[in-house]
Design an enzyme around this catalytic site. Structure first.
Site, PDB file in Angstrom:
ATOM      1  N   CYS A 245       0.822  -1.213   0.000  1.00  0.00           N
ATOM      2  CA  CYS A 245       0.000   0.000   0.000  1.00  0.00           C
ATOM      3  C   CYS A 245       0.860   1.269   0.000  1.00  0.00           C
ATOM      4  O   CYS A 245       2.028   1.241  -0.385  1.00  0.00           O
ATOM      5  CB  CYS A 245      -0.970  -0.002   1.178  1.00  0.00           C
ATOM      6  SG  CYS A 245      -2.309   1.195   0.980  1.00  0.00           S
TER       7      CYS A 245
ATOM      8  N   ASP B  10      -3.498   1.654  10.092  1.00  0.00           N
ATOM      9  CA  ASP B  10      -4.641   2.564  10.219  1.00  0.00           C
ATOM     10  C   ASP B  10      -5.139   2.582  11.646  1.00  0.00           C
ATOM     11  O   ASP B  10      -5.597   3.616  12.132  1.00  0.00           O
ATOM     12  CB  ASP B  10      -5.761   2.156   9.251  1.00  0.00           C
ATOM     13  CG  ASP B  10      -5.398   2.564   7.848  1.00  0.00           C
ATOM     14  OD1 ASP B  10      -5.671   3.708   7.475  1.00  0.00           O
ATOM     15  OD2 ASP B  10      -4.763   1.753   7.159  1.00  0.00           O
TER      16      ASP B  10
HETATM   17  C1  RUB Z   1      -3.672   3.360   3.392  1.00  0.00           C
HETATM   18  C2  RUB Z   1      -3.004   2.406   4.317  1.00  0.00           C
HETATM   19  C3  RUB Z   1      -1.749   2.894   5.002  1.00  0.00           C
HETATM   20  C4  RUB Z   1      -2.122   3.447   6.370  1.00  0.00           C
HETATM   21  C5  RUB Z   1      -0.943   4.178   7.009  1.00  0.00           C
HETATM   22  O1  RUB Z   1      -4.957   2.914   2.970  1.00  0.00           O
HETATM   23  O2  RUB Z   1      -3.467   1.321   4.584  1.00  0.00           O
HETATM   24  O3  RUB Z   1      -0.842   1.856   5.174  1.00  0.00           O
HETATM   25  O4  RUB Z   1      -3.201   4.341   6.272  1.00  0.00           O
HETATM   26  O5  RUB Z   1      -0.655   5.364   6.305  1.00  0.00           O
HETATM   27  P1  RUB Z   1      -5.867   3.899   2.054  1.00  0.00           P
HETATM   28  P2  RUB Z   1       0.199   6.524   6.987  1.00  0.00           P
HETATM   29  O6  RUB Z   1      -5.079   4.215   0.831  1.00  0.00           O
HETATM   30  O7  RUB Z   1      -7.113   3.127   1.790  1.00  0.00           O
HETATM   31  O8  RUB Z   1      -6.139   5.131   2.885  1.00  0.00           O
HETATM   32  O9  RUB Z   1       1.486   5.926   7.417  1.00  0.00           O
HETATM   33  O10 RUB Z   1       0.357   7.547   5.890  1.00  0.00           O
HETATM   34  O11 RUB Z   1      -0.593   7.043   8.142  1.00  0.00           O
END
Ligand code: RUB
Length: 302
Positions: free
Chosen positions: A125, A194
């Site tokens: 991701c 998340d």
């Molecule tokens: C994004 C996702 C990321 C986390 C952490 O999913 O799963 O790994 O949100 O991101 P989506 P961060 O694209 O559906 O939002 O480290 O930027 O907080």
């Protein structure tokens, strides 16, 4: 509620994605709405209904909920003067954004030290915490490779790949189902998060738990890079973190009639599969998450 509605729509459409970006944007939208409020009624609506609109724009985002809760708690919705109210909004907003900023700074410092020259790292991701950590390691002169999963259905892996290639990191893209095939070439896995639950489980983009299983089978460390601000206090009281289900059109826009499609955005990786969570207080075991929250952010628990 111009700013709140605009941001909520962008979050729903994934124009703003990733837990940290979502939390930042939500706090900033509420701040702007409150700073521009001309009446007590408008301010109070923003602090109550407005917060709900933002929270509902993505279900599985406790960092956004914690940030907005911090603002609700510290901003009175009755005014003495408008100027005084605006000063209070600016101060509280700065405080929570500084928490976000400090957490990121520490995580990147700590996480980048864990990467050695010659390492091959798998990620999934797009996590801004992961990319910032990898880019910092590269800036520190560490020479490593990244294998990046595509991340169906919305291909957020491409966002990561673009950022890493731009930073000069040797990056290879593979489809999600090739993760296990390549796992033997990997030194460790690094993903974002998340949500973190009271039991130390981590919720991240769908597919993360499959990678954790493959890493466990191959005895490869699996790290999560995450601020403790993603802790969901409701999980202490027996609630499960809700897993957002997105539009089936993201999977197949013109499916044959009668076909059922499911499209969960996230999945749960059990703490037994997690080697360590790289947080602002250091690299901790998922078992000690609750203790760390008590120490760092007691206000989240109230
Ligand atoms: C994004 C996702 C990321 C986390 C952490 O999913 O799963 O790994 O949100 O991101 P989506 P961060 O694209 O559906 O939002 O480290 O930027 O907080």
């Amino acid at each position: 509620m111009k700013w709140i509605n605009k941001t909520s729509e962008k979050i729903k459409r994934l124009e703003i994605q990733g837990a940290t970006n979502v939390a930042h944007s939500a706090v900033k939208a509420l701040t702007k709405e409150l700073l521009e409020a001309k009446t007590e009624h408008h301010a109070s609506t923003a602090l109550n209904e407005g917060v709900k609109i933002l929270v509902d724009s993505r279900e599985t985002e406790p960092m956004m909920r914690n940030g907005l809760k911090y603002m609700q708690r510290h901003i009175a919705d009755t005014w003495t003067t408008r100027e005084e109210f605006r000063d209070q909004v600016s101060k509280v907003s700065r405080e929570i954004l500084n928490h976000f900023k400090y957490a990121r700074k520490r995580i990147v410092e700590i996480g980048s030290r864990r990467i050695d020259s010659g390492d091959t790292i798998l990620t999934h991701c797009h996590s801004s915490a992961v990319t910032a950590t990898l880019i910092r390691a590269k800036e520190n002169g560490v020479d490593f490779k990244v294998i990046q999963l595509e991340t169906r259905p919305k291909y957020q892996g491409r966002i990561t790949a673009r950022e890493l290639v731009k930073a000069g990191i040797d990056t290879t893209m593979i489809v999600d189902s090739a993760a296990r095939h390549y796992i033997k070439e990997i030194d460790f896995v690094v993903v974002g998060s998340d949500a973190i639950t009271s039991e130390g489980n981590v919720i991240n983009k769908i597919g993360t738990s499959q990678v954790a299983l493959a890493a466990n089978e191959a005895r490869i460390p699996f790290y999560v890079v995450s601020t403790l601000l993603k802790f969901d206090p409701e999980t202490i009281h027996g609630e499960y973190e809700k897993i957002e289900e997105r539009s089936t059109a993201e999977v197949w826009a013109d499916p044959p009639e009668g076909l059922k499609i499911r499209n969960p955005a996230f999945d749960v990786t059990r703490r037994n599969y997690i080697h360590g969570i790289i947080t602002e207080t250091g690299i901790i075991s998922p078992h000690s998450v609750l203790e760390a929250i008590h120490r760092e952010y007691p206000w989240i628990l109230k």
